[in-house]
Design a protein around this motif. Sequence first.
Motif, PDB file in Angstrom:
ATOM      1  N   UNK A  35     -60.852   3.147 -47.772  1.00 13.84           N
ATOM      2  CA  UNK A  35     -59.484   2.999 -47.270  1.00 13.84           C
ATOM      3  C   UNK A  35     -59.147   1.517 -47.302  1.00 13.84           C
ATOM      4  N   UNK A  36     -58.088   1.179 -48.041  1.00 10.49           N
ATOM      5  CA  UNK A  36     -57.655  -0.212 -48.027  1.00 10.49           C
ATOM      6  C   UNK A  36     -56.295  -0.299 -47.350  1.00 10.49           C
ATOM      7  N   UNK A  37     -56.179  -1.291 -46.490  1.00 13.00           N
ATOM      8  CA  UNK A  37     -54.974  -1.538 -45.707  1.00 13.00           C
ATOM      9  C   UNK A  37     -54.284  -2.761 -46.291  1.00 13.00           C
ATOM     10  N   UNK A  38     -53.007  -2.629 -46.620  1.00 10.92           N
ATOM     11  CA  UNK A  38     -52.283  -3.715 -47.272  1.00 10.92           C
ATOM     12  C   UNK A  38     -50.919  -3.896 -46.609  1.00 10.92           C
ATOM     13  N   UNK A  39     -50.393  -5.129 -46.621  1.00 10.75           N
ATOM     14  CA  UNK A  39     -49.154  -5.421 -45.886  1.00 10.75           C
ATOM     15  C   UNK A  39     -47.897  -4.740 -46.406  1.00 10.75           C
ATOM     16  N   UNK A  40     -47.645  -4.761 -47.711  1.00  8.76           N
ATOM     17  CA  UNK A  40     -46.363  -4.246 -48.193  1.00  8.76           C
ATOM     18  C   UNK A  40     -46.408  -3.908 -49.675  1.00  8.76           C
ATOM     19  N   UNK A  41     -45.912  -2.728 -49.994  1.00  7.90           N
ATOM     20  CA  UNK A  41     -45.816  -2.301 -51.386  1.00  7.90           C
ATOM     21  C   UNK A  41     -44.911  -3.245 -52.168  1.00  7.90           C
ATOM     22  N   UNK A  42     -45.239  -3.404 -53.433  1.00  5.63           N
ATOM     23  CA  UNK A  42     -44.429  -4.158 -54.391  1.00  5.63           C
ATOM     24  C   UNK A  42     -44.361  -5.658 -54.112  1.00  5.63           C
ATOM     25  N   UNK A  47     -49.743  -5.585 -54.999  1.00  2.00           N
ATOM     26  CA  UNK A  47     -49.693  -4.966 -56.321  1.00  2.00           C
ATOM     27  C   UNK A  47     -50.995  -5.229 -57.066  1.00  2.00           C
ATOM     28  N   UNK A  48     -51.494  -6.446 -57.017  1.00  2.00           N
ATOM     29  CA  UNK A  48     -52.753  -6.800 -57.669  1.00  2.00           C
ATOM     30  C   UNK A  48     -53.884  -5.930 -57.126  1.00  2.00           C
ATOM     31  N   UNK A  68     -57.928   5.652 -50.682  1.00  2.00           N
ATOM     32  CA  UNK A  68     -56.656   5.797 -49.991  1.00  2.00           C
ATOM     33  C   UNK A  68     -56.118   4.399 -49.688  1.00  2.00           C
ATOM     34  N   UNK A  69     -54.823   4.196 -49.884  1.00  2.00           N
ATOM     35  CA  UNK A  69     -54.173   2.955 -49.488  1.00  2.00           C
ATOM     36  C   UNK A  69     -53.245   3.239 -48.312  1.00  2.00           C
ATOM     37  N   UNK A  70     -53.236   2.363 -47.315  1.00  2.00           N
ATOM     38  CA  UNK A  70     -52.388   2.549 -46.129  1.00  2.00           C
ATOM     39  C   UNK A  70     -51.584   1.286 -45.869  1.00  2.00           C
ATOM     40  N   UNK A  71     -50.272   1.466 -45.671  1.00  2.00           N
ATOM     41  CA  UNK A  71     -49.380   0.361 -45.292  1.00  2.00           C
ATOM     42  C   UNK A  71     -48.307   0.923 -44.358  1.00  2.00           C
ATOM     43  N   UNK A  72     -47.506   0.046 -43.755  1.00  2.00           N
ATOM     44  CA  UNK A  72     -46.419   0.523 -42.894  1.00  2.00           C
ATOM     45  C   UNK A  72     -45.192   1.017 -43.673  1.00  2.00           C
ATOM     46  N   UNK A  73     -45.222   0.919 -44.996  1.00  2.00           N
ATOM     47  CA  UNK A  73     -44.071   1.304 -45.803  1.00  2.00           C
ATOM     48  C   UNK A  73     -43.741   2.786 -45.662  1.00  2.00           C
ATOM     49  N   UNK A  74     -42.458   3.121 -45.785  1.00  2.00           N
ATOM     50  CA  UNK A  74     -41.993   4.506 -45.741  1.00  2.00           C
ATOM     51  C   UNK A  74     -42.381   5.230 -47.029  1.00  2.00           C
ATOM     52  N   UNK A  75     -42.566   6.558 -46.974  1.00  2.00           N
ATOM     53  CA  UNK A  75     -42.948   7.313 -48.173  1.00  2.00           C
ATOM     54  C   UNK A  75     -42.069   7.069 -49.406  1.00  2.00           C
ATOM     55  N   UNK A 117     -48.031 -11.903 -36.350  1.00  2.00           N
ATOM     56  CA  UNK A 117     -48.556 -10.565 -36.140  1.00  2.00           C
ATOM     57  C   UNK A 117     -48.167  -9.722 -37.339  1.00  2.00           C
ATOM     58  N   UNK A 118     -49.148  -9.057 -37.926  1.00  2.00           N
ATOM     59  CA  UNK A 118     -48.862  -8.240 -39.097  1.00  2.00           C
ATOM     60  C   UNK A 118     -50.095  -7.517 -39.582  1.00  2.00           C
ATOM     61  N   UNK A 119     -49.965  -6.927 -40.755  1.00  2.00           N
ATOM     62  CA  UNK A 119     -51.078  -6.207 -41.361  1.00  2.00           C
ATOM     63  C   UNK A 119     -52.095  -7.214 -41.888  1.00  2.00           C
ATOM     64  N   UNK A 120     -53.343  -6.992 -41.540  1.00  2.00           N
ATOM     65  CA  UNK A 120     -54.453  -7.821 -41.993  1.00  2.00           C
ATOM     66  C   UNK A 120     -55.087  -7.089 -43.178  1.00  2.00           C
ATOM     67  N   UNK A 121     -55.011  -7.694 -44.367  1.00  2.00           N
ATOM     68  CA  UNK A 121     -55.570  -7.032 -45.557  1.00  2.00           C
ATOM     69  C   UNK A 121     -57.046  -6.745 -45.292  1.00  2.00           C
ATOM     70  N   UNK A 122     -57.384  -5.463 -45.313  1.00  2.00           N
ATOM     71  CA  UNK A 122     -58.718  -5.016 -44.921  1.00  2.00           C
ATOM     72  C   UNK A 122     -59.123  -3.808 -45.746  1.00  2.00           C
TER      73      UNK A 122
END
Length: 156
Positions: A35-42, A47-48, A68-75, A117-122
């Motif tokens: 599972x990779x957690x990323x701040x924002x799509x695109x 993207x990399x 699986x990739x997880x971010x706060x972005x909407x579907x 405060x935000x998503x920590x790439x993990x």
Amino acid sequence: MPKLEPGDAAPDFTLVDQDGGSVSLHDLRGRKVIVFFYPAAMTPGCTKEACDFRDSLVPLQAAGYEVLGISPDAPPKLKQFSDLESLTYPLLSDPDRATLTAYGAYGEKQLYGKTVTGVIRSTVVIDADGVIEVARYNIKATGHVASLKKALGVAA
């Protein structure tokens, strides 16, 4: 903010993917999951990283791993990202950041020398029994997937 360590139980989650379906960690029990957690799509770094996972998916799956990739972005944004980059694994939406928080992937971080405060790439690797095998925080997008594959003994 607590970070997960190898040996910890992986917090369960059920999230909506880019196609509007539900994905639950407990449904993947018996399989190894990255599972990779990323701040924002695109965005460039995300993207990399997403494309690196796409390009490494065949050897990872051959070694028994689901991605699986997880971010706060909407579907809808995740769907656009997935289609644009030809991503071939689920992207999950965590708009309330509950899963991100449970995994230690949301909180204070340094961004351009400022504390925000935000998503920590993990990235976490969960074994077939639902236990954390690897937990990496504050990672760099570039080179991360290659480093992870090496640590997991997955050939190119």
